[in-house]
Design a protein around this motif. Structure first.
Motif, PDB file in Angstrom:
ATOM      1  N   UNK A   1      49.180   4.518  37.565  1.00 39.84           N
ATOM      2  CA  UNK A   1      50.542   4.572  38.099  1.00 39.84           C
ATOM      3  C   UNK A   1      50.516   4.760  39.616  1.00 39.84           C
ATOM      4  N   UNK A   2      49.636   5.639  40.091  1.00 42.36           N
ATOM      5  CA  UNK A   2      49.532   5.875  41.529  1.00 42.36           C
ATOM      6  C   UNK A   2      49.144   4.601  42.266  1.00 42.36           C
ATOM      7  N   UNK A   3      48.226   3.828  41.676  1.00 47.59           N
ATOM      8  CA  UNK A   3      47.788   2.577  42.309  1.00 47.59           C
ATOM      9  C   UNK A   3      48.917   1.548  42.311  1.00 47.59           C
ATOM     10  N   UNK A   4      49.611   1.413  41.186  1.00 43.60           N
ATOM     11  CA  UNK A   4      50.709   0.441  41.100  1.00 43.60           C
ATOM     12  C   UNK A   4      51.823   0.773  42.094  1.00 43.60           C
TER      13      UNK A   4
ATOM     14  N   UNK B   1      49.948   9.681  48.748  1.00 42.36           N
ATOM     15  CA  UNK B   1      49.774  11.092  48.403  1.00 42.36           C
ATOM     16  C   UNK B   1      50.402  11.324  47.034  1.00 42.36           C
ATOM     17  N   UNK B   2      49.716  12.089  46.205  1.00 38.10           N
ATOM     18  CA  UNK B   2      50.213  12.351  44.853  1.00 38.10           C
ATOM     19  C   UNK B   2      50.117  13.841  44.562  1.00 38.10           C
TER      20      UNK B   2
ATOM     21  N   UNK C   1      41.133   5.583  45.854  1.00 32.46           N
ATOM     22  CA  UNK C   1      40.416   6.570  46.673  1.00 32.46           C
ATOM     23  C   UNK C   1      41.109   6.955  47.976  1.00 32.46           C
ATOM     24  N   UNK C   2      42.021   6.134  48.456  1.00 32.38           N
ATOM     25  CA  UNK C   2      42.713   6.453  49.703  1.00 32.38           C
ATOM     26  C   UNK C   2      43.865   7.442  49.504  1.00 32.38           C
ATOM     27  N   UNK C   3      44.240   7.667  48.258  1.00 35.83           N
ATOM     28  CA  UNK C   3      45.348   8.568  47.964  1.00 35.83           C
ATOM     29  C   UNK C   3      44.901  10.020  48.105  1.00 35.83           C
ATOM     30  N   UNK C   4      45.618  10.809  48.901  1.00 32.27           N
ATOM     31  CA  UNK C   4      45.316  12.236  48.984  1.00 32.27           C
ATOM     32  C   UNK C   4      45.960  12.945  47.796  1.00 32.27           C
ATOM     33  N   UNK C   5      45.327  14.011  47.334  1.00 34.67           N
ATOM     34  CA  UNK C   5      45.688  14.639  46.065  1.00 34.67           C
ATOM     35  C   UNK C   5      46.050  16.104  46.259  1.00 34.67           C
ATOM     36  N   UNK C   6      47.206  16.477  45.734  1.00 32.91           N
ATOM     37  CA  UNK C   6      47.619  17.874  45.682  1.00 32.91           C
ATOM     38  C   UNK C   6      47.763  18.283  44.225  1.00 32.91           C
ATOM     39  N   UNK C   7      47.172  19.399  43.852  1.00 33.35           N
ATOM     40  CA  UNK C   7      47.376  19.934  42.510  1.00 33.35           C
ATOM     41  C   UNK C   7      48.252  21.174  42.606  1.00 33.35           C
ATOM     42  N   UNK C   8      49.197  21.281  41.691  1.00 32.02           N
ATOM     43  CA  UNK C   8      50.063  22.451  41.573  1.00 32.02           C
ATOM     44  C   UNK C   8      49.787  23.038  40.204  1.00 32.02           C
ATOM     45  N   UNK C   9      49.007  24.100  40.163  1.00 35.82           N
ATOM     46  CA  UNK C   9      48.448  24.560  38.893  1.00 35.82           C
ATOM     47  C   UNK C   9      49.132  25.823  38.363  1.00 35.82           C
ATOM     48  N   UNK C  10      48.980  26.055  37.054  1.00 42.85           N
ATOM     49  CA  UNK C  10      49.319  27.368  36.502  1.00 42.85           C
ATOM     50  C   UNK C  10      48.325  28.413  37.004  1.00 42.85           C
TER      51      UNK C  10
END
Length: 295
Positions: free
Chosen positions: A96-99, A104-105, A135-144
């Motif tokens: 989905x991110x690629x499409x 940034x996700x 691979x160019x997408x920067x990633x943020x995780x919002x975790x429990x």
């Protein structure tokens, strides 16, 4: 009678909550997500920015199903029996991110206290899939909080997201009133552990809501607690009571107070601060990375 009128007036939604957006673009996004069997926190938590974010082709993906094992009194995400883990979900998020061509996700999740790993492995697999497919997408995780278990935090730290986010949600005195099983101290320890053990390439972030009955001094103490452990990013937004059964809204906080908190946070040295009524943890999340190094 006077108190009832006061409460009624207080509960009226202000003009800033009335937003407009392209329904066509939202429908297109929903079609893509449903085709990949994905959820977004935008829709599940009834975020007021849903139209703007969907309309611009961005979303915060919520993995591990739509049902949370906790029942926090501020949250609109459904509480109930969780579904089995979808092993294809990490791949679908990356596709989905690629499409969508996301630069940034944000990847978040419900609490999964029912799982032996508390859901940490699904975060890791999602990060790996994103790194491989886009691979160019920067990633943020919002975790429990993963119940504060460092062995689960270590897994996510090793996967090296660009931003690790875990929300404090509110000040110390209000935390027991609105969070189910989570504590102020545990969340603070989670943030501290990640900051101390993560790569210097990973920024650490948290967020709080206003309008729950917090006092200025309590907000400043929370800021000090965060800066004592060198947290990088802070978001401050307005609590919007989802329904009558949720924690009662105490106040629509005026813009002047958001501005005051912004300046106080700036003085304390946060690298990035977002403070306004419509701010949510994942709202315009890429701006924080742009602010620190133009990525």
């Amino acid at each position: 009678m006077h108190d009832m009128k006061q409460e009624s007036k207080q509960q009226e939604k202000p003009e800033w909550l009335k937003v407009t957006y392209s329904q066509k673009k939202v429908d297109q996004m929903n079609t893509l997500l449903s085709g990949l069997n994905l959820n977004t926190v935008c829709a599940e938590a009834n975020c007021p920015n849903l139209g703007e974010c969907f309309g611009s082709g961005t979303a915060a993906f919520m993995i591990l199903g739509p049902n949370c094992t906790r029942a926090c009194r501020f949250c609109d995400v459904p509480h109930g029996h969780p579904r089995p883990v979808d092993l294809a979900e990490p791949l679908h998020v990356a596709q989905a991110a690629k499409r969508l061509g996301l630069s940034h996700i944000v990847v978040t999740s419900v609490d999964r206290d029912d799982l032996p790993d508390l859901g940490a492995d699904q975060f890791v697999q999602t990060i790996k899939a994103l790194r491989q497919i886009t691979p160019e997408t920067t990633i943020e995780v919002l975790t429990p909080d993963f119940q504060g278990k460092t062995e689960q935090l270590d897994k996510i730290i090793a996967a090296e997201p660009d931003v690790f986010n875990h929300n404090m949600e509110t000040v110390r005195s209000i935390t027991p009133k609105v969070r189910h099983r989570a504590t102020y101290a545990t969340s603070l320890r989670v943030l501290q552990y990640v900051k101390e053990h993560a790569s210097t390439k990973t920024f650490v972030k948290t967020g709080i809501m206003l309008g729950l009955g917090e006092k200025d001094a309590e907000v400043y103490q929370l800021m000090d607690d965060l800066r004592d452990i060198n947290i990088d990013f802070l978001t401050i937004g307005q609590y919007v009571q989802p329904s009558a059964k949720h924690y009662q809204l105490r106040e629509w906080v005026p813009l002047e107070r958001y501005q005051k908190y912004y300046h106080e946070a700036k003085i304390r040295g946060f690298k990035f601060i977002a403070s306004s009524p419509l701010v949510r943890s994942s709202y315009k999340a890429k701006e924080e990375l742009l602010a620190v190094y133009g990525k």
